[in-house]
Design an enzyme around this catalytic site. Structure first.
Site, PDB file in Angstrom:
ATOM      1  N   HIS A  83     -31.375  14.814 -14.701  1.00 19.01           N
ATOM      2  CA  HIS A  83     -31.247  13.893 -15.847  1.00 19.01           C
ATOM      3  C   HIS A  83     -32.444  14.097 -16.776  1.00 19.01           C
ATOM      4  CE1 HIS A  83     -30.884  10.279 -18.243  1.00 19.01           C
ATOM      5  NE2 HIS A  83     -32.078   9.869 -17.834  1.00 19.01           N
ATOM      6  N   ASP A 112     -32.399  30.029 -46.844  1.00 20.80           N
ATOM      7  CA  ASP A 112     -32.075  30.045 -45.409  1.00 20.80           C
ATOM      8  C   ASP A 112     -33.395  29.996 -44.649  1.00 20.80           C
ATOM      9  OD1 ASP A 112     -30.990  30.629 -42.768  1.00 20.80           O
ATOM     10  OD2 ASP A 112     -29.223  31.365 -43.817  1.00 20.80           O
ATOM     11  N   SER A 175     -36.877  30.081 -26.350  1.00 20.88           N
ATOM     12  CA  SER A 175     -36.069  29.637 -27.492  1.00 20.88           C
ATOM     13  C   SER A 175     -36.880  28.723 -28.405  1.00 20.88           C
ATOM     14  CB  SER A 175     -34.822  28.926 -26.962  1.00 20.88           C
ATOM     15  OG  SER A 175     -34.298  28.066 -27.918  1.00 20.88           O
ATOM     16  N   SER A 176     -37.621  27.794 -27.789  1.00 18.54           N
ATOM     17  CA  SER A 176     -38.417  26.859 -28.594  1.00 18.54           C
ATOM     18  C   SER A 176     -39.498  27.580 -29.376  1.00 18.54           C
ATOM     19  CB  SER A 176     -39.110  25.829 -27.698  1.00 18.54           C
ATOM     20  OG  SER A 176     -38.183  24.940 -27.195  1.00 18.54           O
ATOM     21  N   HIS A 259     -48.108  16.306 -22.323  1.00 20.54           N
ATOM     22  CA  HIS A 259     -48.377  15.247 -23.278  1.00 20.54           C
ATOM     23  C   HIS A 259     -48.070  15.649 -24.722  1.00 20.54           C
ATOM     24  CE1 HIS A 259     -49.075  11.160 -24.012  1.00 20.54           C
ATOM     25  NE2 HIS A 259     -49.575  11.541 -25.146  1.00 20.54           N
ATOM     26  N   GLU A 261     -45.862  17.624 -25.441  1.00 24.85           N
ATOM     27  CA  GLU A 261     -44.396  17.629 -25.404  1.00 24.85           C
ATOM     28  C   GLU A 261     -43.836  16.258 -25.794  1.00 24.85           C
ATOM     29  OE1 GLU A 261     -42.014  19.737 -24.916  1.00 24.85           O
ATOM     30  OE2 GLU A 261     -40.335  18.410 -24.450  1.00 24.85           O
ATOM     31  N   SER A 274     -39.229   8.431 -41.870  1.00 24.95           N
ATOM     32  CA  SER A 274     -39.946   8.426 -43.149  1.00 24.95           C
ATOM     33  C   SER A 274     -39.066   8.884 -44.309  1.00 24.95           C
ATOM     34  CB  SER A 274     -41.179   9.334 -43.071  1.00 24.95           C
ATOM     35  OG  SER A 274     -42.026   8.907 -42.045  1.00 24.95           O
ATOM     36  N   HIS A 309     -51.755  10.721 -17.401  1.00 20.37           N
ATOM     37  CA  HIS A 309     -50.589  10.761 -16.516  1.00 20.37           C
ATOM     38  C   HIS A 309     -51.029  10.873 -15.065  1.00 20.37           C
ATOM     39  CE1 HIS A 309     -47.666  11.380 -19.807  1.00 20.37           C
ATOM     40  NE2 HIS A 309     -48.666  11.998 -20.392  1.00 20.37           N
ATOM     41  N   THR A 334     -50.836   5.788 -34.731  1.00 15.88           N
ATOM     42  CA  THR A 334     -49.452   5.330 -34.556  1.00 15.88           C
ATOM     43  C   THR A 334     -49.257   4.008 -35.283  1.00 15.88           C
ATOM     44  OG1 THR A 334     -49.578   6.347 -32.384  1.00 15.88           O
ATOM     45  CG2 THR A 334     -47.629   5.066 -32.857  1.00 15.88           C
ATOM     46  N   LYS A 337     -48.825   4.523 -38.965  1.00 15.36           N
ATOM     47  CA  LYS A 337     -47.469   4.931 -39.361  1.00 15.36           C
ATOM     48  C   LYS A 337     -46.565   3.713 -39.475  1.00 15.36           C
ATOM     49  CE  LYS A 337     -45.926   8.823 -38.846  1.00 15.36           C
ATOM     50  NZ  LYS A 337     -46.217  10.130 -39.401  1.00 15.36           N
TER      51      LYS A 337
END
Lengths: 534, 375
Positions: A83, A112, A175-176, A259, A261, A274, A309, A334, A337
């Site tokens: 999951h 493009d 890919s990322s 983190h 991530e 925004s 963590h 934060t 924002k």
């Protein structure tokens, strides 16, 4: 008119002036068009969202009451792990890349993406990786069951499913990275004349910063999982104390990736919000420059907070203090924002179509996730809450009510531009309210479960946790089923081409190039000639 | 119509209230019994109040704006979009609030880390899936035992009603005296576990090959329950921690009892046992240590947990079988039981496995053979 007609009804039927392009399935396999690729990314991520959702509902069903009912403990661990992996790497991240593909060229006035063929390749790696993940359920020993964090040495104990998981992560990482290089290059080199960096739409800014984060940390993840692979098969002892290694080193490397991530999954969401808030407040974004600085600060701070963590791993006092203070600091940008969004709404002329509902819902519920994040930053409190349902509640508040709500806000916002049709506003509002209510029924009780002492990732629990778990399960099914409504709404405007035709600029306050310079639906090839930005 | 709706709502609220009254809707931390746990409790409450105030202010502003600045009430948008002063204000105010929060947090953190000068030191070792406690310093030195889940399998599989302390009960709880500083050293045998007792405000990961520490000084006698808090495989949810805090006298008596039991249990490793004695004892050892994976039926849960019934290991060479139980198998969940079980227990469980279910090896393993294999 072109000889190639869009048989998939994605609304580009009237594009003009393009030659020799395969139709049918081969169109999608070989396409180098940013809009096609964006569409594929979005459908892929929605499919993964449903798969990951089914896994989650199975978990919630097992947790409806104490005792082992429908899945045994090993399979339960596979479900929690998959999951997490599917939602993070299959649903949320690709969805934002899908937005980037569709929107960045249109918003900066480029024809493009910079590397159109690589763009195709970075998408088509994803179904391969997703298949590996799904196949892992059927190999001996089943899917990875060490949690999405695949902590060593538990992950070195697993069967071949773990190897498939590791390869899948490698592929998705590649890919990322390719996607990010493409995005950075596009943004830095292909902006329309006159569009300086500080004139870019906020969504483009957040993706520029996110892309740099991805390029910085995906190789770190690749390193960590390659070491696990080597420990599993080649007799190395990176994470095995008996051979001179250290299990905790895995966690340091993993969270150095992990983190940033987290912010990779939220910064593009900030970008979407925004765009949406000013459009529906009919008022320019408040504090554009400070928003750019706040986003950059969050990105930089994300590299120096990873060990929060790991507060219960055991660290020197000085280390704990450093990571506690650094983590608390994140609340500042934060907060800036959130305040800027509120100031944008202030004295505007607001209307509440579905995108705006999701955006306001985002601010409200995401901020609650921010508050619990602040609570978790306080190391002594975190000691009690680490690895409990409180953490589960916290990260679902920021990832579901944060990232996913922003994805919905963005989808409703741009669907008129993508498909040329207005989505069903009534159903959209239903989707919002159902999602908001059921989301909170599902995840709010989890705070209490965590405080009372229920660990996460357990298939069975002591009787005093029963009531809140039952409420959460009921909510989860409501939330899951509400998402089918979204599927219906999107199918209606895209595949079945129903709904009112959208004007070029359906939102009164929207002012970026895709609204002001392109018709709806956006032509298959837009901005052959770059627009002039003043 | 309205009164009907009212009655319905009233009825629902009443039902909800009745539900709340009868069920365990615990909304906060467990009652703390150490100084650190109460400091954590207070820190959490303090932050909750601060957060609540911020919440009300911020969303008060937002909902007022949503109410007043709508197009439908005819509000015209103003076009301001920049103000350096407010940007500075709303950067500085949160910063000041954070410093106010960091101050008490730092104090608690430093006290939390101070493991010096303990009265008693206990090593807690995480195994898949139970805890081992070794009293290594202070009163009770030398006491050592394993502590595993005591909830029977048929409660877990819903064949019997669940007991009061379902999943939070163990066969041998850790016992400590009240008001003494107890230092816990954590380590693990296989994967990472985490030693967590919520009422004490401690959670410390147990890491294989490394030793970490934490401490508590319980201020109230009683039984406190916690769980492993780090995913450690299949039975992660089934390795609770129970700590019994007793008076000094009771603790002294408990230590004496433990030492006596240990003396009584010290068996002559050279004693020859009959096959039936070994099988009878082995069945118990099997149920406590092996059945979770290999299942009471011996069928296992292949492929992760192979069957013993009819397996080559349990019907073939006896020495290979002894070696497997003693040393485990690297890269799988099969643990090395050499350090957890006595020679007699290992001999008994191997004899049982070789002669239970469909297995008819017909041989018996004596403790002396296990002892020899250890070298």
């Amino acid at each position: 008119m072109s000889a190639v007609i869009d048989t998939h009804g994605h609304g580009h039927a009237d594009h003009g002036g393009h030659e020799h392009q395969p139709s049918g399935l081969m169109r999608w396999v070989t396409t180098t068009n940013h809009k096609d690729i964006g569409t594929m990314y979005l459908w892929f991520s929605f499919t993964m969202l449903l798969i990951g959702g089914v896994l989650a509902l199975t978990l919630r069903l097992e947790l409806f009451q104490p005792g082992i009912q429908i899945v045994n403990p090993e399979f339960f661990n596979q479900l929690t792990t998959m999951h997490g992996l599917i939602m993070v790497f299959g649903a949320i991240m690709p969805a934002f890349v899908g937005f980037a593909n569709w929107q960045i060229p249109m918003m900066i006035g480029a024809p493009d993406m910079a590397f159109a063929r690589m763009n195709n390749w970075s998408f088509w790696l994803l179904p391969v990786a997703a298949s590996l993940l799904v196949i892992s359920f059927f190999v001996p020993g089943g899917a990875p069951a060490a949690g999405w964090t695949i902590y060593a040495p538990l992950s070195t104990q697993m069967g071949p499913g773990m190897d498939l998981g590791i390869f899948a992560l490698h592929i998705m990482g590649a890919s990322s990275i390719m996607g990010s290089i493409n995005i950075v290059t596009t943004i830095l080199n292909m902006r329309a004349p006159g569009m300086t960096l500080m004139k870019m739409p906020m969504f483009v800014w957040t993706w520029l910063i996110t892309a740099y984060l991805l390029i910085a940390v995906m190789p770190v993840l690749a390193g960590a999982i390659t070491m696990v692979l080597a420990d599993r098969h080649f007799g190395t002892s990176f994470f095995n104390a008996a051979g001179g290694g250290d299990p905790v080193m895995f966690q340091h490397i993993f969270w150095f990736f992990g983190h940033p991530e987290v912010y990779i999954m939220i910064l593009p969401a900030f970008g979407i919000i925004s765009q949406v808030i000013p459009a529906f407040a009919r008022k320019p974004l408040f504090g554009y420059a400070s928003m750019v600085y706040a986003t950059s600060s969050i990105a930089i701070l994300s590299f120096i907070v990873w060990a929060h963590h790991m507060f219960t791993v055991g660290m020197p006092t000085a280390g704990l203090l450093f990571f506690m203070y650094a983590t608390m600091l994140i609340a500042v940008p934060t907060g800036v924002k959130v305040f800027n969004w509120l100031a944008t709404m202030w004295k505007g002329s607001m209307t509440f179509e579905t995108p705006m509902l999701f955006a306001v819902g985002f601010i409200f519920v995401f901020t609650m996730g921010g508050f619990t994040g602040l609570m978790l930053a306080i190391m002594p409190v975190d000691v009690q809450l680490q690895d409990t349902y409180y953490v589960v509640a916290h990260f679902h508040y920021v990832l579901v009510a944060g990232s996913l709500y922003a994805i919905f806000a963005g989808a409703y916002f741009w669907i008129p531009k993508w498909t040329g049709r207005m989505y069903d506003e009534t159903l959209g509002k239903w989707h919002f309210w159902l999602s908001l209510v059921f989301f909170n029924i599902t995840f709010f009780p989890m705070h209490f479960l965590g405080l009372a002492g229920m660990p996460r990732r357990i298939p069975d629990y002591a009787s005093q946790f029963t009531e809140f778990n039952q409420i959460a399960t009921v909510g989860a099914f409501g939330f899951g089923l509400s998402q089918l409504l979204f599927l219906y709404i999107v199918l209606k405007v895209s595949v079945f081409a129903q709904g009112e035709k959208a004007p070029a600029k359906p939102w009164e306050g929207a002012d970026s190039l895709e609204w002001t310079h392109l018709p709806s639906p956006a032509p298959y090839h837009s901005f052959h000639e770059a627009p002039e930005v003043k | 119509m309205n009164s009907k709706l009212g009655r319905l709502t009233g009825g629902l609220l009443l039902a909800l209230y009745a539900g709340l009254a009868s069920a365990a809707y615990q909304l906060n931390f467990q009652p703390p019994v150490t100084r650190i746990a109460s400091e954590i409790y207070d820190l959490h409450m303090l932050m909750m109040y601060v957060i609540l105030v911020i919440f009300c202010v911020v969303f008060g502003v937002m909902f007022y704006s949503i109410y007043a600045h709508r197009k439908s009430v005819g509000h015209k948008a103003e076009q301001f979009h920049e103000n350096t002063t407010v940007e500075i204000i709303w950067t500085v105010i949160p910063f000041v609030i954070l410093i106010a929060m960091a101050w008490p947090a730092t104090k608690t953190l430093i006290a939390f880390k101070d493991t010096a000068n303990p009265d008693i030191t206990i090593k807690a070792t995480g195994y898949q899936w139970k805890w081992g406690y070794d009293y290594i310093k202070g009163e009770g030195e030398g006491v050592a035992f394993l502590s595993a889940l005591a909830t029977p399998q048929d409660q877990i599989h819903n064949q019997k009603p669940k007991g009061e302390n379902y999943l939070l009960e163990v066969d041998n709880p850790m016992v400590v005296p009240v008001g003494k500083k107890v230092r816990i050293l954590t380590t693990a045998n296989d994967v990472i576990h985490s030693f967590w007792v919520p009422a004490f405000g401690i959670k410390q990961d147990a890491i294989p090959g490394f030793v970490r520490d934490t401490w508590f000084k319980a201020e109230k006698e009683g039984i406190y329950r916690g769980q492993c808090a780090e995913l450690c495989g299949k039975d992660h949810g089934f390795m609770p921690i129970v700590v019994e805090v007793v008076s000094a006298q009771k603790y002294t008596k408990w230590v004496a009892d433990q030492n006596q039991k240990k003396a009584a249990a010290a068996e002559d490793p050279n004693k020859q046992w009959s096959a039936d004695e070994l099988k009878a004892r082995g069945e118990k050892v099997y149920a406590a240590n092996c059945a979770a994976c290999h299942q009471p039926t011996g069928k296992g849960l292949p492929p992760a947990f192979p069957a013993l019934d009819g397996s080559r290991m349990a019907t073939g060479d006896k020495n290979a079988h002894i070696g497997m139980v003693l040393n485990g198998k690297a890269g799988t969940a099969m643990a090395a039981f050499g350090k957890q079980l006595s020679d007699t227990d290992i001999a008994a469980v191997i004899t049982y496995e070789r002669n239970a279910w469909g297995n008819k090896a017909g041989d018996a393993v004596q403790p002396a053979e296990v002892k020899a294999a250890r070298k």
